[in-house]
Design a protein around this motif. Structure first.
Motif: not given
Length: 249
Positions: A234-249
Protein backbone atom coordinates in the motif's frame (compact mmCIF):
# COMPACT_ATOMS: atom_id res chain seq x y z
CA UNK A 1 36.41 47.37 18.68
CA UNK A 2 39.00 46.83 15.96
CA UNK A 3 38.45 48.96 12.86
CA UNK A 4 38.23 45.83 10.73
CA UNK A 5 35.17 44.78 12.72
CA UNK A 6 33.26 47.98 12.03
CA UNK A 7 30.26 47.43 9.74
CA UNK A 8 30.81 48.83 6.27
CA UNK A 9 28.42 51.64 5.54
CA UNK A 10 25.80 51.00 2.88
CA UNK A 11 26.17 47.21 3.08
CA UNK A 12 23.30 46.38 5.43
CA UNK A 13 21.61 44.06 2.94
CA UNK A 14 24.87 42.18 2.35
CA UNK A 15 25.32 41.64 6.08
CA UNK A 16 21.74 40.43 6.38
CA UNK A 17 22.13 37.94 3.52
CA UNK A 18 25.36 36.57 4.98
CA UNK A 19 23.86 36.32 8.47
CA UNK A 20 20.86 34.41 7.10
CA UNK A 21 23.11 32.06 5.15
CA UNK A 22 25.35 31.51 8.17
CA UNK A 23 22.32 30.68 10.33
CA UNK A 24 21.08 28.10 7.79
CA UNK A 25 24.54 26.51 7.50
CA UNK A 26 24.94 26.31 11.28
CA UNK A 27 21.68 24.37 11.53
CA UNK A 28 23.35 21.55 9.56
CA UNK A 29 20.88 18.65 9.42
CA UNK A 30 18.08 20.73 10.95
CA UNK A 31 15.85 23.13 9.02
CA UNK A 32 14.91 26.66 10.04
CA UNK A 33 11.84 28.76 9.33
CA UNK A 34 11.75 32.38 8.12
CA UNK A 35 10.09 33.34 11.42
CA UNK A 36 12.95 31.77 13.41
CA UNK A 37 15.49 33.62 11.26
CA UNK A 38 13.65 36.89 11.73
CA UNK A 39 13.60 36.47 15.50
CA UNK A 40 17.20 35.27 15.83
CA UNK A 41 18.71 37.94 13.56
CA UNK A 42 16.35 40.82 14.33
CA UNK A 43 15.44 41.24 10.67
CA UNK A 44 11.87 42.07 9.60
CA UNK A 45 10.04 38.96 8.44
CA UNK A 46 9.20 40.47 5.05
CA UNK A 47 12.89 41.22 4.49
CA UNK A 48 13.84 37.66 5.49
CA UNK A 49 11.41 36.27 2.92
CA UNK A 50 12.81 38.55 0.22
CA UNK A 51 16.44 37.68 0.94
CA UNK A 52 15.67 33.96 1.19
CA UNK A 53 14.07 34.19 -2.25
CA UNK A 54 17.37 35.51 -3.63
CA UNK A 55 19.40 32.80 -1.89
CA UNK A 56 16.96 30.16 -3.11
CA UNK A 57 17.17 31.48 -6.69
CA UNK A 58 20.95 30.96 -6.58
CA UNK A 59 20.55 27.49 -4.94
CA UNK A 60 22.40 28.53 -1.76
CA UNK A 61 19.34 27.49 0.25
CA UNK A 62 16.37 25.24 -0.51
CA UNK A 63 12.86 25.17 0.90
CA UNK A 64 11.18 21.99 2.07
CA UNK A 65 7.82 21.87 0.24
CA UNK A 66 5.96 20.40 3.23
CA UNK A 67 7.27 22.34 6.23
CA UNK A 68 8.22 25.52 4.31
CA UNK A 69 11.46 25.56 6.29
CA UNK A 70 14.89 26.12 4.80
CA UNK A 71 18.07 24.06 4.59
CA UNK A 72 21.41 24.21 2.78
CA UNK A 73 21.05 24.24 -1.00
CA UNK A 74 23.10 22.37 -3.56
CA UNK A 75 24.84 25.57 -4.66
CA UNK A 76 26.17 26.39 -1.20
CA UNK A 77 29.93 26.05 -1.57
CA UNK A 78 30.85 28.47 1.21
CA UNK A 79 31.72 25.69 3.67
CA UNK A 80 34.78 24.08 1.97
CA UNK A 81 35.52 21.84 4.98
CA UNK A 82 32.25 19.99 4.48
CA UNK A 83 32.87 16.67 2.72
CA UNK A 84 30.40 14.91 0.43
CA UNK A 85 28.92 12.85 3.26
CA UNK A 86 28.40 16.01 5.30
CA UNK A 87 26.74 17.72 2.37
CA UNK A 88 24.38 14.78 1.82
CA UNK A 89 23.45 14.68 5.51
CA UNK A 90 22.79 18.41 5.60
CA UNK A 91 20.90 18.51 2.35
CA UNK A 92 18.83 15.31 2.49
CA UNK A 93 18.37 14.32 6.16
CA UNK A 94 15.15 16.39 6.37
CA UNK A 95 13.68 14.29 3.55
CA UNK A 96 14.86 11.04 5.18
CA UNK A 97 13.30 12.06 8.50
CA UNK A 98 10.02 13.00 6.81
CA UNK A 99 9.78 9.67 4.98
CA UNK A 100 10.65 7.65 8.07
CA UNK A 101 8.21 9.61 10.22
CA UNK A 102 5.37 9.25 7.71
CA UNK A 103 5.77 5.61 6.66
CA UNK A 104 7.68 4.07 9.56
CA UNK A 105 10.46 2.34 7.58
CA UNK A 106 14.22 2.90 7.94
CA UNK A 107 15.48 5.49 5.46
CA UNK A 108 19.18 5.52 4.60
CA UNK A 109 21.45 8.03 2.85
CA UNK A 110 24.47 6.89 0.83
CA UNK A 111 27.39 8.80 -0.65
CA UNK A 112 29.06 7.54 -3.79
CA UNK A 113 32.80 6.90 -3.50
CA UNK A 114 34.21 5.63 -6.76
CA UNK A 115 32.97 2.08 -7.33
CA UNK A 116 31.21 1.98 -3.95
CA UNK A 117 28.51 3.66 -1.88
CA UNK A 118 29.00 4.45 1.82
CA UNK A 119 26.17 4.75 4.34
CA UNK A 120 26.35 8.28 5.80
CA UNK A 121 23.01 8.53 7.62
CA UNK A 122 20.30 6.20 8.87
CA UNK A 123 16.90 7.26 10.20
CA UNK A 124 14.85 4.50 11.84
CA UNK A 125 11.07 4.60 11.78
CA UNK A 126 8.25 3.50 14.04
CA UNK A 127 7.47 0.22 12.24
CA UNK A 128 8.13 -2.69 14.65
CA UNK A 129 10.27 -4.44 12.00
CA UNK A 130 13.35 -2.43 11.02
CA UNK A 131 15.75 -3.79 8.38
CA UNK A 132 19.44 -3.49 9.31
CA UNK A 133 21.36 -4.16 6.11
CA UNK A 134 23.73 -1.24 6.73
CA UNK A 135 24.92 0.99 9.52
CA UNK A 136 26.65 4.36 9.19
CA UNK A 137 30.13 3.90 7.77
CA UNK A 138 29.43 0.62 5.98
CA UNK A 139 30.32 0.38 2.30
CA UNK A 140 28.75 -1.67 -0.44
CA UNK A 141 29.83 -2.01 -4.08
CA UNK A 142 27.64 -0.29 -6.64
CA UNK A 143 25.15 -2.86 -7.88
CA UNK A 144 24.51 -4.45 -4.49
CA UNK A 145 20.91 -3.70 -3.51
CA UNK A 146 18.37 -1.09 -4.59
CA UNK A 147 20.29 1.66 -2.78
CA UNK A 148 23.14 1.39 -5.27
CA UNK A 149 21.14 0.37 -8.34
CA UNK A 150 19.58 3.84 -8.42
CA UNK A 151 23.08 5.32 -8.63
CA UNK A 152 24.08 3.00 -11.48
CA UNK A 153 20.83 3.70 -13.33
CA UNK A 154 21.47 7.45 -13.18
CA UNK A 155 24.96 7.13 -14.68
CA UNK A 156 25.74 6.89 -18.41
CA UNK A 157 25.12 3.28 -19.40
CA UNK A 158 28.71 2.63 -20.54
CA UNK A 159 30.11 3.87 -17.21
CA UNK A 160 27.54 1.87 -15.23
CA UNK A 161 28.33 -1.33 -17.12
CA UNK A 162 32.06 -0.89 -16.50
CA UNK A 163 31.43 -0.44 -12.76
CA UNK A 164 29.12 -3.45 -12.64
CA UNK A 165 31.69 -5.62 -14.42
CA UNK A 166 34.36 -4.52 -11.98
CA UNK A 167 32.14 -5.25 -8.93
CA UNK A 168 30.47 -8.44 -10.20
CA UNK A 169 32.68 -10.93 -8.36
CA UNK A 170 32.18 -9.25 -4.98
CA UNK A 171 28.44 -8.85 -5.54
CA UNK A 172 27.98 -12.53 -6.40
CA UNK A 173 29.38 -13.53 -2.98
CA UNK A 174 26.42 -11.95 -1.15
CA UNK A 175 23.67 -11.84 -3.77
CA UNK A 176 20.64 -13.88 -2.68
CA UNK A 177 19.23 -13.93 -6.19
CA UNK A 178 20.90 -14.46 -9.57
CA UNK A 179 22.71 -11.85 -11.63
CA UNK A 180 19.96 -11.92 -14.27
CA UNK A 181 17.51 -10.55 -11.68
CA UNK A 182 19.96 -7.81 -10.77
CA UNK A 183 20.20 -6.72 -14.40
CA UNK A 184 16.42 -6.79 -14.69
CA UNK A 185 16.11 -4.49 -11.67
CA UNK A 186 18.74 -2.18 -13.21
CA UNK A 187 16.91 -1.95 -16.52
CA UNK A 188 13.67 -1.20 -14.70
CA UNK A 189 15.43 1.55 -12.74
CA UNK A 190 16.63 3.17 -15.95
CA UNK A 191 13.10 3.22 -17.31
CA UNK A 192 11.36 4.30 -14.10
CA UNK A 193 13.82 6.90 -12.80
CA UNK A 194 14.13 5.10 -9.45
CA UNK A 195 15.27 1.65 -8.31
CA UNK A 196 13.14 -1.09 -6.76
CA UNK A 197 14.33 -4.57 -5.89
CA UNK A 198 13.53 -7.50 -3.65
CA UNK A 199 15.34 -10.45 -2.07
CA UNK A 200 18.76 -9.24 -3.26
CA UNK A 201 20.62 -9.27 0.05
CA UNK A 202 18.09 -10.87 2.42
CA UNK A 203 15.12 -13.05 1.57
CA UNK A 204 11.80 -11.34 2.22
CA UNK A 205 13.20 -7.80 2.02
CA UNK A 206 12.18 -5.16 -0.47
CA UNK A 207 13.29 -1.60 -1.06
CA UNK A 208 13.19 1.48 -3.26
CA UNK A 209 15.78 4.18 -3.79
CA UNK A 210 16.40 7.35 -5.75
CA UNK A 211 19.69 8.83 -6.89
CA UNK A 212 20.89 12.06 -5.27
CA UNK A 213 22.51 14.75 -7.38
CA UNK A 214 24.59 17.87 -6.99
CA UNK A 215 23.89 19.71 -10.22
CA UNK A 216 24.47 17.14 -12.96
CA UNK A 217 26.69 14.91 -10.81
CA UNK A 218 25.30 11.73 -9.23
CA UNK A 219 26.60 11.85 -5.64
CA UNK A 220 24.64 9.17 -3.78
CA UNK A 221 21.19 7.80 -3.06
CA UNK A 222 18.35 7.71 -0.56
CA UNK A 223 16.81 4.30 0.14
CA UNK A 224 13.81 2.96 2.03
CA UNK A 225 14.01 -0.71 3.13
CA UNK A 226 11.28 -3.00 4.48
CA UNK A 227 10.07 -6.55 4.83
CA UNK A 228 7.57 -7.55 2.17
CA UNK A 229 4.05 -7.04 3.53
CA UNK A 230 0.57 -5.87 2.61
CA UNK A 231 1.38 -2.56 4.28
CA UNK A 232 4.40 -2.10 2.03
CA UNK A 233 2.26 -2.86 -1.02
CA UNK A 234 0.00 0.00 0.00
CA UNK A 235 2.85 2.38 0.85
CA UNK A 236 5.31 1.86 -1.99
CA UNK A 237 3.62 4.07 -4.60
CA UNK A 238 3.31 6.93 -2.11
CA UNK A 239 6.97 6.59 -1.09
CA UNK A 240 8.08 6.68 -4.73
CA UNK A 241 5.93 9.73 -5.43
CA UNK A 242 7.35 11.55 -2.41
CA UNK A 243 10.90 10.76 -3.53
CA UNK A 244 10.30 11.94 -7.09
CA UNK A 245 8.50 15.13 -6.07
CA UNK A 246 11.13 16.01 -3.44
CA UNK A 247 14.12 15.34 -5.69
CA UNK A 248 13.13 17.34 -8.75
CA UNK A 249 16.22 19.28 -9.86
Amino acid sequence: MDSQEQPIKGAQSVYRVLNILEAVIQRGDQMISPKELSSALDIPLATVHRLLAVLRQRNFVACDPVTKKYHIGEGCLINPKQNLGGYIRSRFTPLAERLSRRFGYPTILYARRGYDAVCVQRVDGWNPIQIYLNKVGDRRPLGMGSATLSILAALPEEEAEAILARNEEEIRWVLQTDFTALRRFLEQARRQGYAASSDMLLKGTIGVSHALRMGDEVIGSIAVDAMRSEQWERDEAFIVRELKESLLF
